[in-house]
Design a protein around this motif. Structure first.
Motif, PDB file in Angstrom:
ATOM      1  N   ILE A 190       0.838  -1.199   0.000  1.00 49.27           N
ATOM      2  CA  ILE A 190       0.000   0.000   0.000  1.00 49.27           C
ATOM      3  C   ILE A 190       0.876   1.254   0.000  1.00 49.27           C
ATOM      4  CG2 ILE A 190      -2.005  -1.073   1.082  1.00 49.27           C
ATOM      5  CD1 ILE A 190      -1.026   0.077   3.763  1.00 49.27           C
ATOM      6  N   LYS A 191       0.269   2.360  -0.358  1.00 47.90           N
ATOM      7  CA  LYS A 191       1.027   3.603  -0.513  1.00 47.90           C
ATOM      8  C   LYS A 191       1.683   4.088   0.779  1.00 47.90           C
ATOM      9  CE  LYS A 191       0.904   8.213  -2.523  1.00 47.90           C
ATOM     10  NZ  LYS A 191       0.102   9.227  -3.237  1.00 47.90           N
ATOM     11  N   PRO A 192       1.040   4.018   1.952  1.00 46.68           N
ATOM     12  CA  PRO A 192       1.744   4.475   3.152  1.00 46.68           C
ATOM     13  C   PRO A 192       3.087   3.775   3.370  1.00 46.68           C
ATOM     14  CG  PRO A 192      -0.577   4.284   3.633  1.00 46.68           C
ATOM     15  CD  PRO A 192      -0.376   3.700   2.259  1.00 46.68           C
ATOM     16  N   LEU A 193       3.172   2.488   3.086  1.00 50.35           N
ATOM     17  CA  LEU A 193       4.453   1.787   3.184  1.00 50.35           C
ATOM     18  C   LEU A 193       5.407   2.266   2.100  1.00 50.35           C
ATOM     19  CD1 LEU A 193       3.401  -1.905   3.980  1.00 50.35           C
ATOM     20  CD2 LEU A 193       4.119  -0.105   5.566  1.00 50.35           C
ATOM     21  N   GLN A 194       4.871   2.565   0.916  1.00 56.09           N
ATOM     22  CA  GLN A 194       5.702   3.111  -0.157  1.00 56.09           C
ATOM     23  C   GLN A 194       6.289   4.462   0.260  1.00 56.09           C
ATOM     24  OE1 GLN A 194       3.600   4.474  -3.643  1.00 56.09           O
ATOM     25  NE2 GLN A 194       5.318   4.027  -5.014  1.00 56.09           N
ATOM     26  N   LEU A 195       5.493   5.277   0.952  1.00 56.72           N
ATOM     27  CA  LEU A 195       5.978   6.581   1.413  1.00 56.72           C
ATOM     28  C   LEU A 195       7.126   6.417   2.408  1.00 56.72           C
ATOM     29  CD1 LEU A 195       2.594   8.483   1.920  1.00 56.72           C
ATOM     30  CD2 LEU A 195       4.242   8.798   0.062  1.00 56.72           C
ATOM     31  N   ILE A 196       7.000   5.450   3.307  1.00 52.19           N
ATOM     32  CA  ILE A 196       8.076   5.216   4.277  1.00 52.19           C
ATOM     33  C   ILE A 196       9.316   4.686   3.569  1.00 52.19           C
ATOM     34  CG2 ILE A 196       8.755   3.945   6.350  1.00 52.19           C
ATOM     35  CD1 ILE A 196       5.782   3.887   7.139  1.00 52.19           C
ATOM     36  N   ALA A 197       9.124   3.749   2.627  1.00 46.73           N
ATOM     37  CA  ALA A 197      10.264   3.213   1.877  1.00 46.73           C
ATOM     38  C   ALA A 197      10.971   4.307   1.083  1.00 46.73           C
ATOM     39  CB  ALA A 197       9.804   2.102   0.945  1.00 46.73           C
ATOM     40  N   ALA A 198      10.202   5.258   0.549  1.00 47.37           N
ATOM     41  CA  ALA A 198      10.797   6.354  -0.215  1.00 47.37           C
ATOM     42  C   ALA A 198      11.680   7.225   0.665  1.00 47.37           C
ATOM     43  CB  ALA A 198       9.703   7.199  -0.861  1.00 47.37           C
ATOM     44  N   GLU A 199      11.339   7.331   1.941  1.00 35.79           N
ATOM     45  CA  GLU A 199      12.188   8.073   2.876  1.00 35.79           C
ATOM     46  C   GLU A 199      13.576   7.419   2.979  1.00 35.79           C
ATOM     47  OE1 GLU A 199      11.185  10.797   4.440  1.00 35.79           O
ATOM     48  OE2 GLU A 199       9.003  10.713   4.660  1.00 35.79           O
ATOM     49  N   ILE A 200      13.587   6.094   3.023  1.00 36.31           N
ATOM     50  CA  ILE A 200      14.843   5.367   3.222  1.00 36.31           C
ATOM     51  C   ILE A 200      15.622   5.223   1.916  1.00 36.31           C
ATOM     52  CG2 ILE A 200      15.877   3.242   4.109  1.00 36.31           C
ATOM     53  CD1 ILE A 200      14.378   5.023   6.157  1.00 36.31           C
ATOM     54  N   GLN A 201      14.933   5.073   0.799  1.00 33.89           N
ATOM     55  CA  GLN A 201      15.605   4.905  -0.497  1.00 33.89           C
ATOM     56  C   GLN A 201      15.952   6.230  -1.166  1.00 33.89           C
ATOM     57  OE1 GLN A 201      12.939   1.869  -2.573  1.00 33.89           O
ATOM     58  NE2 GLN A 201      14.976   1.099  -3.081  1.00 33.89           N
ATOM     59  N   ASP A 202      15.653   7.339  -0.550  1.00 33.46           N
ATOM     60  CA  ASP A 202      15.870   8.649  -1.164  1.00 33.46           C
ATOM     61  C   ASP A 202      17.301   8.776  -1.698  1.00 33.46           C
ATOM     62  OD1 ASP A 202      15.291  11.343  -1.863  1.00 33.46           O
ATOM     63  OD2 ASP A 202      16.303  12.013  -0.035  1.00 33.46           O
ATOM     64  N   ALA A 244      -6.204   8.470   4.996  1.00 30.98           N
ATOM     65  CA  ALA A 244      -5.306   7.522   5.666  1.00 30.98           C
ATOM     66  C   ALA A 244      -4.288   6.901   4.724  1.00 30.98           C
ATOM     67  CB  ALA A 244      -6.124   6.417   6.329  1.00 30.98           C
ATOM     68  N   LEU A 245      -4.570   6.918   3.419  1.00 32.32           N
ATOM     69  CA  LEU A 245      -3.722   6.214   2.451  1.00 32.32           C
ATOM     70  C   LEU A 245      -2.849   7.141   1.617  1.00 32.32           C
ATOM     71  CD1 LEU A 245      -6.270   3.501   1.255  1.00 32.32           C
ATOM     72  CD2 LEU A 245      -4.248   3.149   2.682  1.00 32.32           C
ATOM     73  N   GLY A 246      -2.964   8.435   1.819  1.00 32.34           N
ATOM     74  CA  GLY A 246      -2.088   9.365   1.120  1.00 32.34           C
ATOM     75  C   GLY A 246      -2.359   9.494  -0.359  1.00 32.34           C
ATOM     76  N   TYR A 247      -3.648   9.523  -0.754  1.00 29.07           N
ATOM     77  CA  TYR A 247      -3.976   9.627  -2.172  1.00 29.07           C
ATOM     78  C   TYR A 247      -3.338  10.853  -2.819  1.00 29.07           C
ATOM     79  CZ  TYR A 247      -7.577   6.063  -1.427  1.00 29.07           C
ATOM     80  OH  TYR A 247      -8.230   4.905  -1.125  1.00 29.07           O
ATOM     81  N   GLY A 248      -3.339  11.979  -2.115  1.00 23.03           N
ATOM     82  CA  GLY A 248      -2.830  13.204  -2.703  1.00 23.03           C
ATOM     83  C   GLY A 248      -1.385  13.511  -2.368  1.00 23.03           C
ATOM     84  N   VAL A 249      -0.668  12.572  -1.775  1.00 25.95           N
ATOM     85  CA  VAL A 249       0.702  12.813  -1.326  1.00 25.95           C
ATOM     86  C   VAL A 249       1.695  12.289  -2.370  1.00 25.95           C
ATOM     87  CG1 VAL A 249       2.412  12.327   0.467  1.00 25.95           C
ATOM     88  CG2 VAL A 249       0.011  12.686   1.098  1.00 25.95           C
ATOM     89  N   THR A 250       2.676  13.106  -2.694  1.00 30.43           N
ATOM     90  CA  THR A 250       3.716  12.698  -3.641  1.00 30.43           C
ATOM     91  C   THR A 250       4.696  11.745  -2.967  1.00 30.43           C
ATOM     92  OG1 THR A 250       3.555  14.826  -4.773  1.00 30.43           O
ATOM     93  CG2 THR A 250       5.555  13.531  -5.154  1.00 30.43           C
TER      94      THR A 250
END
Length: 323
Positions: free
Chosen positions: A33-45, A288-294
């Motif tokens: 899901i996207k919230p996990l993708q957002l956290i992973a993007a923090e670490i893979q930046d 809750a799922l960050g639809y509008g978050v890049t």
């Protein structure tokens, strides 16, 4: 999808540059899901870009796997999913994987809630825990009392546990970039700490304000910030609630007086206007799922900040209306 990082050329030969570049292969990270993708993007930046299985606008409770999704599952170097309490549809495909698979809900150190639990608010000055009230009987089995509340990413301390695990996993899979992953985690932790303090300061004065939700999604967030919804209106699925349940829901709203009613994107329930007609209820939306978050470094913090700010704006408006 393996990629090669660009090597710096300061007097080195092209051959050496190509050899250096070939040593860096992006770790393919896929999240459910996207919230996990957002956290992973923090670490893979700065190193890689995580992918997601469930697209924005689709429900993680009822998503149907496509052949392309199954291929993505099998091709991932590391796959992160919440677990069977949220995404049981993934269980069969995941067992056939050869790569690393991480079940988030089983990570040590997570704060796990169960449906029907009380919110412990002692750290916010409440003397006794407060129990929320649900109205209606159309909760699905995933929300039965005692089952795990899998919306665990909505507690910032849980996000730090998840991010730390991702940094560890990526460092093991890609040792050349280990220092970058660890630095990204430290930066994420610092940013989130600042956002967490700001939200606590803003939301603390609003703890007693009444608000309702259509779906019991935000208990982790509420517990972290000393809030507790007044009721869950429990409208979901294809079956329209009966007249008795509609009357019960409207009675709860009427008894609360001026209050906020929060829906989740992408669609507000059709019964919203019927339930609230003539009542002092303010509508707002919590994502809750960050639809509008890049998807970028800072994305998870934006997800949490948006939820807190939307809650605060509506509840603060109740203060102004009552003054």
């Amino acid at each position: 999808m393996k990629k090669c990082q660009t090597a710096s050329l300061f007097g080195g030969s092209l051959l050496l540059a190509i050899a250096s570049c070939s040593a860096f292969a992006e770790v393919r990270v896929v999240t459910s899901i996207k919230p996990l993708q957002l956290i992973a993007a923090e670490i893979q930046d700065g190193v890689g870009e995580p992918e997601v299985l469930v697209p924005a606008g689709s429900s993680s409770h009822s998503f149907s796997l496509k052949p392309s999704t199954v291929r993505d599952i099998q091709a991932a170097d590391i796959l992160y999913w919440i677990g069977p309490d949220l995404e049981n549809y993934l269980a069969k495909s995941i067992t056939a994987r050869s790569g690393k698979t991480v079940v988030i809900q089983k990570l040590p150190g997570l704060h796990i809630r169960h449906f029907g639990e009380e919110h412990e608010h002692a750290e916010h000055g409440h003397e006794e825990p407060v129990r929320s009230t649900a109205v209606g009987d159309d909760h699905d089995d995933q929300h039965r009392p005692g089952s795990i509340d899998a919306h665990l990413w909505l507690r910032p301390s849980n996000a730090l546990v998840i991010a730390k695990q991702m940094a560890t996993d990526l460092s093991a899979a890609d040792p050349q970039n280990s220092a970058r992953y660890q630095a990204n985690f430290e930066a994420f932790s610092a940013r989130l700490g600042e956002q967490d303090r700001r939200l606590k300061n803003r939301l603390a004065p609003l703890a007693a304000k009444p608000f309702f939700v259509f779906h019991q999604t935000f208990d982790y967030f509420e517990e972290a910030y000393g809030l507790n919804h007044t009721g869950v209106l429990a409208i979901g699925g294809e079956v329209r609630p009966g007249a008795r349940h509609i009357a019960e829901m409207r009675a709860k709203l009427e008894a609360a007086g001026p209050s906020c009613l929060f829906s989740e994107p992408p669609v507000r329930p059709k019964l919203s206007d019927t339930l609230t007609s003539g009542l002092p209820v303010r509508f707002a939306e919590l994502d809750a799922l960050g639809y509008g978050v890049t998807v970028r470094a800072g994305g998870y913090g934006e997800l949490i900040t948006r939820i807190g700010d939307e809650l605060a704006k509506c509840l603060e408006a109740l203060n102004k209306a009552g003054s």
